[in-house]
Design an enzyme around this catalytic site. Sequence first.
Site, mmCIF file in Angstrom:
data_model
loop_
_atom_site.group_PDB
_atom_site.id
_atom_site.type_symbol
_atom_site.label_atom_id
_atom_site.label_comp_id
_atom_site.label_asym_id
_atom_site.label_seq_id
_atom_site.Cartn_x
_atom_site.Cartn_y
_atom_site.Cartn_z
ATOM 1 N N HIS A 32 0.782 -1.224 0.000
ATOM 2 C CA HIS A 32 0.000 0.000 0.000
ATOM 3 C C HIS A 32 0.817 1.279 0.000
ATOM 4 C CE1 HIS A 32 -3.095 -2.914 1.090
ATOM 5 N NE2 HIS A 32 -3.978 -2.046 0.641
ATOM 6 N N HIS A 44 -5.986 -2.138 8.605
ATOM 7 C CA HIS A 44 -5.800 -1.999 7.165
ATOM 8 C C HIS A 44 -5.351 -0.579 6.792
ATOM 9 C CE1 HIS A 44 -6.481 -3.756 3.123
ATOM 10 N NE2 HIS A 44 -6.384 -2.473 2.810
ATOM 11 N N HIS A 50 -9.081 6.043 1.116
ATOM 12 C CA HIS A 50 -7.675 5.891 0.736
ATOM 13 C C HIS A 50 -7.037 7.276 0.592
ATOM 14 C CE1 HIS A 50 -9.090 1.859 -0.168
ATOM 15 N NE2 HIS A 50 -7.835 1.463 -0.325
#
Length: 589
Positions: free
Chosen positions: A265, A369, A447
């Site tokens: 990520h 996450h 995000h």
Amino acid sequence: MSKNFLGSVALAAVLVGGLSIGITPLEAGVLAHHVKVQGELGSVFINPYDVSPLTAIIDRAGKDIKDIHVKVKGKPDGGIDIDYNVSEHALLTHDGVPIWGLYPDYLNEVVVSYTFNGAKKVETYKIYAQPIVTYSRDFRFSHMQKTRVKKVDPAFKNRLYLINNTITSVYKPLDWKNGGAASWNDFTENYIVDTKGEVRWYLDYQKFYDRSERRVMDGGMMMGFHQLKNGDISFGMAQRYLRYDLMGKEIYNRPLPRGYIDLSHEVMPLKDDHALLRVGKYNYHHKDGKISHTIRDHIIEVDSTGKVVEEWDLNEIFGNNVYRSNLIKALDARAVCLNIDMEAKEIKISDDLPFGDITSTGTGRNWAHVNSIAYDESDDSIILSLRHQGIVKIGRDKKVKWILASPEGWSEEFKAKVLTPVDSKGNKIKCENSKCEGEFDWSWTQHTAWLTPRYDNKGSIKHLSVFDNGDARGMEQPAFKEDKYSRAVEYKIDEKKGTVEQTWQFGKERGFDFYSAVTSNVEWQKDKNTYFISSSNVNLLRPDKTIKMVLVEIDPKTNEIKFEMDVDSASRDDVAYRAMVIDPEVFSY
């Protein structure tokens, strides 16, 4: 012994393994006769570093040239020229003129201008670059993603965009257990397109991956691309983090420090060549004596030599296994991160669940996450997007400064950290059960919660740009999936007052046609005063339609679209991560 025989021996010795040998004047003359050059410089070397096929170097042949400019000419039917200057140190680094932006499977025309011994030179080189070689697999129906350009403002004609797309692998000889990033051992296509949708650069990912999956260090998706100030790109691959220039020259390729695994990520570059990495912890010792790896819940800072200078353990920071489960329970089980399972019905929350990449609560599971990191230099803090919790700011003292998320589900300690929504006049907005009046909304499964350079972000006032994916919006799933939407959103945060104001948004009005259940990004572009947005997996929840990226560059003052392009997936299973604007002046620094 004949002259021809001597010349052939000398030439063969040079060509085999780059051997260093002595050459007589007679042999040198024969050798020079065999070297063909197009201009007054030396030979052209295609794909000089073996990983970037649409690049070349024109050898400088010992010449001290100055004022170098390169133009890779667009195709005759309205193609895009790529222009850039070449600095002296770039010339010396590559011992020649770096060429990038070539068309694949095409005889490119490259104009190079320079000054030598006070005389101005302009030369045209013909350079053929190979066709793109990519991965073939069952249920892949085209060579690469297909682009469809919808709008290009003339002022944006020369934009270049890097796309980070995943080729979901069918061939998985090893079944990774208990793994985060390692289990996602899928190839990624990383390439740059111009505003005609033509590919002008790509990384040969087959040079990075072990297709057999037997070398752990050579697996995992390439993710977290950023372009540094000097034009280099940085990214990560599960068990290592890398930096290359756009010629494909390796700057470094480092394994994660011992004790850390599963980078994915985000690889966020900092000054002095430090970087913030989102990792998992190997053999984490739980308070109850159990041991497991952790999933996407550690941040480390590494310095220019790879030493770890700081660690943020989110399990410790959020305290004693007290986790917010409200949002996790409300998620769409079909699309959690890249766990795309169109048959999934629900997400379970239980302490009895096994450890591993399972979306649930508790250390050793996918409870946080983290998918983006921002650094606030003004108070030496980090801002994290926790997809399954919210957006949080944490100091180097490991204390939570504020939380940008719906207040439902937080412990009493953290409820006090949740920012209060206000309007433009500073009046408190009424919010109840995760829904607020007016235009204000929290971000959901978001995000890229990054500080936006649209503002200076000094003092107590901070501005964030966020891609609000929108899953579990309002802590629920809508009656019809078509009611879902994603948006790019901007927030103004007053850290002293503990308030947040929504100052801009785009995408809500497009509804389900802009909805991306996973991934995506939004980023401010200083040079054009625009936001670049990638809604990276539109149609993911429409099995009858092709998944696509929707790339948009937009003026936030008017929401006028300056550039828009759709990028269709080459397979139903392939998903994209991010896209980004690339500075073409990569070798002028």
